[in-house]
Design an enzyme around this catalytic site. Structure first.
Site, PDB file in Angstrom:
ATOM      1  CD  GLU A 116      -2.452   4.963 -10.924  1.00  0.00           C
ATOM      2  OE1 GLU A 116      -1.489   6.339 -11.521  1.00  0.00           O
ATOM      3  OE2 GLU A 116      -3.404   5.495 -11.359  1.00  0.00           O
ATOM      4  CG  HIS A 127       0.218   4.624 -14.206  1.00  0.00           C
ATOM      5  ND1 HIS A 127      -0.803   3.557 -14.243  1.00  0.00           N
ATOM      6  CD2 HIS A 127       0.226   5.321 -14.011  1.00  0.00           C
ATOM      7  CE1 HIS A 127      -1.932   4.123 -14.720  1.00  0.00           C
ATOM      8  NE2 HIS A 127      -1.268   5.529 -14.127  1.00  0.00           N
ATOM      9  CG  HIS A 160       0.839  10.116 -15.105  1.00  0.00           C
ATOM     10  ND1 HIS A 160       0.308   9.969 -13.289  1.00  0.00           N
ATOM     11  CD2 HIS A 160       0.356   9.372 -15.488  1.00  0.00           C
ATOM     12  CE1 HIS A 160      -0.568   9.525 -12.934  1.00  0.00           C
ATOM     13  NE2 HIS A 160      -0.763   8.841 -14.409  1.00  0.00           N
TER      14      HIS A 160
END
Length: 335
Positions: free
Chosen positions: A300, A168, A93
């Site tokens: 996501e 997210h 991420h």
């Protein structure tokens, strides 16, 4: 330097609270079958826990590249790049300080029937190991009584770079404080997933879901076969069979049987990580609610994880003169 703040968008039937810290949705209240509003996203009452890093990516936009990059390494045009290993042995991420942990500027805020807010961020060359300067914008809009739209764009200034942003949010359509989502049902318009190795990095294969516990091509309870997939779902689905509208593909339909709330998600991304909050354990959230394992579902939409190292995956490389565009439509209803 912009300060972390909370902003509100409302249109009479839904109410969104979002921060310029990580473009984070902290609250989204939508009606159920009785017309009563409930906040359907996990999060905190104040910004402080987000700033302190207490949120496991609650509600934020992650980038420059969402999900995992194997061993934190990739090669682009013959140059090798190394990224921070923040989820050993991989980079996850966007690294230690991805886009979820920076303060974005508010470029524009509009009120009225379709209120919106646009955040922008300038990601510099070398930030978290990624090449090139990148200008990023994210716009949240309440496009109808019960629809939220997110449009993300990124423009590289001077070097090619991988870009794959993801939103997210942790969804619980019964209300953020109502416990497990194992009774929610979900349908995912994907005939394949990208199976993973022991470090949850895709192997490069596409695996048909038919006849496996990953098959959600028809509506199934999340909990019906979750015990057959280890800790729970945390897999990238290949969005290859949904209807299209407005250039977006039908990705998923999530439904809570008690409130009858439904979320239909549409996107132009090639994949979607379906994650059942397997690592959430006793986090104290809004109103003192304690969030346990599998108390939410994340949907996501994204480029495939580790695509930069998998030539057979859709490319996530964006070159100067090109523009990355990623849109999501969250349609809420009662049925």
């Amino acid at each position: 330097m912009a300060e972390p703040k909370l902003f509100e968008l409302k249109n009479g039937s839904m109410q969104l609270k979002v921060s310029n810290f990580g473009c984070t949705i902290t609250s989204l209240s939508i009606p159920g079958k009785d017309g009563k509003l409930a906040d359907v996203v996990l999060g905190f009452d104040t910004l402080e826990p987000y700033l302190k890093g207490a949120a496991p990516y609650f509600g934020c936009i992650v980038g420059r590249v969402a999900n995992r990059i194997k061993d934190g390494k990739f090669k682009l045009d013959g140059v090798e790049y190394s990224l921070p290993i923040n989820k050993p042995p991989n980079s996850l991420h966007g690294g230690h300080k991805g886009y979820d942990k920076v303060v974005w500027e508010v470029a524009e805020q509009k009120q009225g029937e379709t209120p919106s807010i646009t955040f922008k961020y300038h990601s510099r060359d070398g930030e978290e190991g990624y090449p090139g300067d990148l200008s990023v914008t994210a716009t949240y809009t309440l496009t109808s009584a019960t629809t939220l739209r997110l449009d993300m764009e990124a423009v590289p200034q001077n070097k090619p770079t991988p870009v794959s942003l993801a939103q997210h949010t942790y969804w619980n359509l019964a209300g953020h404080d109502s416990g497990s989502v194992l009774d929610h049902s979900i349908q995912i318009w994907a005939n394949h997933i990208t199976p993973v190795d022991e470090n949850t990095v895709p192997t490069g294969e596409l695996m048909p879901v038919k006849g496996t516990p990953f098959d959600f091509t028809t509506e199934q309870k999340i909990g019906s076969r979750i015990n057959e997939v280890g800790m729970g779902y945390d897999h990238n689905y290949v969005l290859d069979c949904g209807d299209e509208k407005m250039g977006l593909k039908h990705a998923a339909k999530l439904k809570d049987p008690d409130s009858s709330r439904v979320l239909n998600l549409w996107t132009n991304a090639p994949g979607m990580q379906f994650y059942t909050a397997n690592y959430v354990n006793g986090i104290v959230g809004k109103g003192g609610a304690v969030y346990g394992k599998q108390s939410a579902a994340c949907l996501e939409t994204q480029g495939f994880p580790n695509a930069i190292n998998q030539p057979n995956f859709p490319s996530v490389v964006v070159r100067p003169g090109e523009k990355y565009q990623h849109s999501m439509l969250y349609e809420f209803s009662v049925e």
